[in-house]
Enzyme design. Structure first.
Site, PDB file in Angstrom:
ATOM      1  N   ASP A 247       0.874  -1.168   0.000  1.00  0.00           N
ATOM      2  CA  ASP A 247       0.000   0.000   0.000  1.00  0.00           C
ATOM      3  C   ASP A 247       0.918   1.227   0.000  1.00  0.00           C
ATOM      4  O   ASP A 247       1.741   1.391   0.917  1.00  0.00           O
ATOM      5  CB  ASP A 247      -0.868  -0.047   1.268  1.00  0.00           C
ATOM      6  CG  ASP A 247      -1.796   1.146   1.386  1.00  0.00           C
ATOM      7  OD1 ASP A 247      -1.669   2.099   0.572  1.00  0.00           O
ATOM      8  OD2 ASP A 247      -2.645   1.132   2.302  1.00  0.00           O
ATOM      9  N   LEU A 248       0.775   2.087  -0.992  1.00  0.00           N
ATOM     10  CA  LEU A 248       1.686   3.236  -1.118  1.00  0.00           C
ATOM     11  C   LEU A 248       1.580   4.205   0.051  1.00  0.00           C
ATOM     12  O   LEU A 248       2.499   4.991   0.292  1.00  0.00           O
ATOM     13  CB  LEU A 248       1.411   3.989  -2.425  1.00  0.00           C
ATOM     14  CG  LEU A 248       1.718   3.227  -3.717  1.00  0.00           C
ATOM     15  CD1 LEU A 248       1.232   4.008  -4.926  1.00  0.00           C
ATOM     16  CD2 LEU A 248       3.205   2.926  -3.826  1.00  0.00           C
TER      17      LEU A 248
ATOM     18  N   GLY B 281       1.554   3.781  -9.725  1.00  0.00           N
ATOM     19  CA  GLY B 281       0.560   3.411  -8.715  1.00  0.00           C
ATOM     20  C   GLY B 281      -0.279   4.599  -8.276  1.00  0.00           C
ATOM     21  O   GLY B 281       0.011   5.742  -8.605  1.00  0.00           O
TER      22      GLY B 281
ATOM     23  N   ASN C 130      -2.382  14.763 -17.880  1.00  0.00           N
ATOM     24  CA  ASN C 130      -2.792  16.031 -18.511  1.00  0.00           C
ATOM     25  C   ASN C 130      -3.739  16.804 -17.592  1.00  0.00           C
ATOM     26  O   ASN C 130      -3.922  18.008 -17.783  1.00  0.00           O
ATOM     27  CB  ASN C 130      -3.445  15.744 -19.870  1.00  0.00           C
ATOM     28  CG  ASN C 130      -4.836  15.145 -19.753  1.00  0.00           C
ATOM     29  OD1 ASN C 130      -5.819  15.863 -19.662  1.00  0.00           O
ATOM     30  ND2 ASN C 130      -4.947  13.821 -19.741  1.00  0.00           N
TER      31      ASN C 130
ATOM     32  N   TYR D  91      -7.725  15.085  -8.335  1.00  0.00           N
ATOM     33  CA  TYR D  91      -6.777  14.153  -8.963  1.00  0.00           C
ATOM     34  C   TYR D  91      -5.665  14.941  -9.676  1.00  0.00           C
ATOM     35  O   TYR D  91      -4.470  14.650  -9.513  1.00  0.00           O
ATOM     36  CB  TYR D  91      -7.575  13.277  -9.934  1.00  0.00           C
ATOM     37  CG  TYR D  91      -6.772  12.507 -10.943  1.00  0.00           C
ATOM     38  CD1 TYR D  91      -5.920  11.487 -10.552  1.00  0.00           C
ATOM     39  CD2 TYR D  91      -6.875  12.798 -12.311  1.00  0.00           C
ATOM     40  CE1 TYR D  91      -5.190  10.774 -11.509  1.00  0.00           C
ATOM     41  CE2 TYR D  91      -6.165  12.089 -13.252  1.00  0.00           C
ATOM     42  CZ  TYR D  91      -5.308  11.078 -12.845  1.00  0.00           C
ATOM     43  OH  TYR D  91      -4.594  10.376 -13.780  1.00  0.00           O
TER      44      TYR D  91
ATOM     45  N   LYS E  37      -1.508  15.258  -8.963  1.00  0.00           N
ATOM     46  CA  LYS E  37      -0.443  15.077  -9.960  1.00  0.00           C
ATOM     47  C   LYS E  37       0.472  16.308  -9.969  1.00  0.00           C
ATOM     48  O   LYS E  37       1.694  16.186 -10.066  1.00  0.00           O
ATOM     49  CB  LYS E  37      -1.042  14.838 -11.350  1.00  0.00           C
ATOM     50  CG  LYS E  37      -1.835  13.537 -11.456  1.00  0.00           C
ATOM     51  CD  LYS E  37      -0.951  12.318 -11.242  1.00  0.00           C
ATOM     52  CE  LYS E  37      -1.679  11.010 -11.474  1.00  0.00           C
ATOM     53  NZ  LYS E  37      -0.837   9.835 -11.222  1.00  0.00           N
TER      54      LYS E  37
ATOM     55  N   ARG F  40     -12.330  14.066 -28.300  1.00  0.00           N
ATOM     56  CA  ARG F  40     -11.174  14.710 -27.649  1.00  0.00           C
ATOM     57  C   ARG F  40      -9.929  13.834 -27.755  1.00  0.00           C
ATOM     58  O   ARG F  40      -8.822  14.310 -27.954  1.00  0.00           O
ATOM     59  CB  ARG F  40     -11.533  14.985 -26.183  1.00  0.00           C
ATOM     60  CG  ARG F  40     -10.352  15.399 -25.326  1.00  0.00           C
ATOM     61  CD  ARG F  40     -10.803  15.670 -23.903  1.00  0.00           C
ATOM     62  NE  ARG F  40      -9.691  15.750 -22.993  1.00  0.00           N
ATOM     63  CZ  ARG F  40      -9.143  14.724 -22.368  1.00  0.00           C
ATOM     64  NH1 ARG F  40      -9.619  13.478 -22.562  1.00  0.00           N
ATOM     65  NH2 ARG F  40      -8.131  14.903 -21.557  1.00  0.00           N
TER      66      ARG F  40
HETATM   67  C1  15L Z   1      -6.256  10.398 -16.987  1.00  0.00           C
HETATM   68  O1  15L Z   1      -5.423  10.935 -16.268  1.00  0.00           O
HETATM   69  C2  15L Z   1      -6.936   9.134 -16.591  1.00  0.00           C
HETATM   70  O2  15L Z   1      -6.077   8.283 -15.863  1.00  0.00           O
HETATM   71  C3  15L Z   1      -7.527   8.384 -17.777  1.00  0.00           C
HETATM   72  O3  15L Z   1      -8.443   7.435 -17.286  1.00  0.00           O
HETATM   73  C4  15L Z   1      -8.215   9.324 -18.776  1.00  0.00           C
HETATM   74  O4  15L Z   1      -9.363   9.847 -18.212  1.00  0.00           O
HETATM   75  C5  15L Z   1      -7.265  10.415 -19.201  1.00  0.00           C
HETATM   76  O5  15L Z   1      -6.715  11.077 -18.087  1.00  0.00           O
HETATM   77  C6  15L Z   1      -7.862  11.447 -20.157  1.00  0.00           C
HETATM   78  O6  15L Z   1      -7.704  12.638 -19.928  1.00  0.00           O
HETATM   79  O7  15L Z   1      -8.446  11.033 -21.159  1.00  0.00           O
END
Ligand code: 15L
Length: 270
Positions: free
Chosen positions: A52-53, A73, A113, A137, A141, A175
């Site tokens: 588990d991280l 992960g 992204n 999320y 990142k 997209r």
């Molecule tokens: C991400 O970061 C996700 O992990 C992936 O499931 C997609 O949703 C992707 O971005 C995206 O932008 O298409």
């Protein structure tokens, strides 16, 4: 390409982890694979180490005797603050600190992204722009990219941060005709990121050689990435299966697509 003694791959049971488990095997004498999900049976050169991280002691053990880490992960989509922070922020910190203490040379980090998702698709951005995350999320990142930059400047731990677009077998919507990266190109990008002689802290956009492009991908070329696939071959199929979006739809305006229109996931818990 040079052969490493041991590479650690986190998130090895995930969608991209499974691709890299096969794709990175030729690069290392020992491939250490980790996840919280089942990893199946070990192949000859594989070591399976579930962890588990968010558990620092477990991550310390994971990073022992490792040359480089491909860190895939953690949570790969939007979630509640609790989920995202424990797996991606605490988990990201644990990886970097365990790498520092164990003398690991480099991390190849699966960023996204969504760390820059609020830039418009009409803006041509490169790897130097400030973060504009579109979700918690995306914030996680962006945090780990800043952590990686700090660990490089202060401790000399290198990182290639991959701002991955949409890595699937085929583009699933309009997209993704711009954001798609094929599995084959993913393996090449991660391999190049591991093998490049010097990277410092280096951010790149992870996309195929798509005719339509939102981002300036020249920093990936600097480490030798030459994508072989192009989403254009799927255009007819994708356009036949999906309708055009309204011009005021945030999912059309911003490069982060529908993530920019997601609610705060904690609201659904209360
Ligand atoms: C991400 O970061 C996700 O992990 C992936 O499931 C997609 O949703 C992707 O971005 C995206 O932008 O298409």
């Amino acid at each position: 390409m040079s052969k490493f003694n041991r590479i650690l791959l986190t998130g090895a049971a995930g969608a991209l982890g499974k691709v890299l488990r096969v794709g990175l095997a030729p690069l290392a004498t020992h491939l250490r694979l980790s996840d919280v999900q089942p990893l199946g049976d070990a192949d000859d050169n594989e070591e399976l180490v579930p962890a588990d991280l968010a558990d620092f002691d477990a991550v310390m053990d994971l990073c022992k005797d490792v040359d480089m880490v491909a860190h895939f992960g953690g949570k790969a989509v939007e979630g509640t603050s609790k989920e995202v922070f424990s797996s991606n922020i605490t988990g990201g910190y644990n990886i970097y600190e365990a790498c520092r203490r164990n003398g690991v040379k480099r991390v190849v980090f699966a960023s996204s992204n969504h760390s820059i998702g609020y830039y418009k698709r009409t803006e041509r951005i490169d790897d130097q722009v400030p973060h504009r995350p579109d979700t918690l999320y995306g914030v996680s990142k962006a945090f780990t990219e800043d952590l990686a930059s700090f660990y490089w400047d202060k401790f000399g731990l290198e990182t290639v941060s991959l701002r991955i677009g949409s890595c699937f077998p085929e583009p699933k919507d309009r997209r993704m005709l711009a954001t798609w990266m094929s599995h084959r190109d993913l393996v090449q990008l991660v391999s190049r990121s591991l093998a490049a002689p010097y990277v410092g802290f280096h951010a790149v956009y992870g996309v195929s050689d798509n005719t339509e492009q939102f981002w300036d991908t020249s920093s990936a070329r600097l480490i030798g990435y030459r994508p072989e696939d192009n989403a254009e071959v799927y255009r007819e199929k994708v356009e036949a299966a999906t309708s055009p979006q309204e011009l005021d739809d945030p999912a059309l305006i911003y490069a982060g697509g529908m993530y920019t229109a997601f609610p705060h996931y904690d609201d659904e818990q209360t």
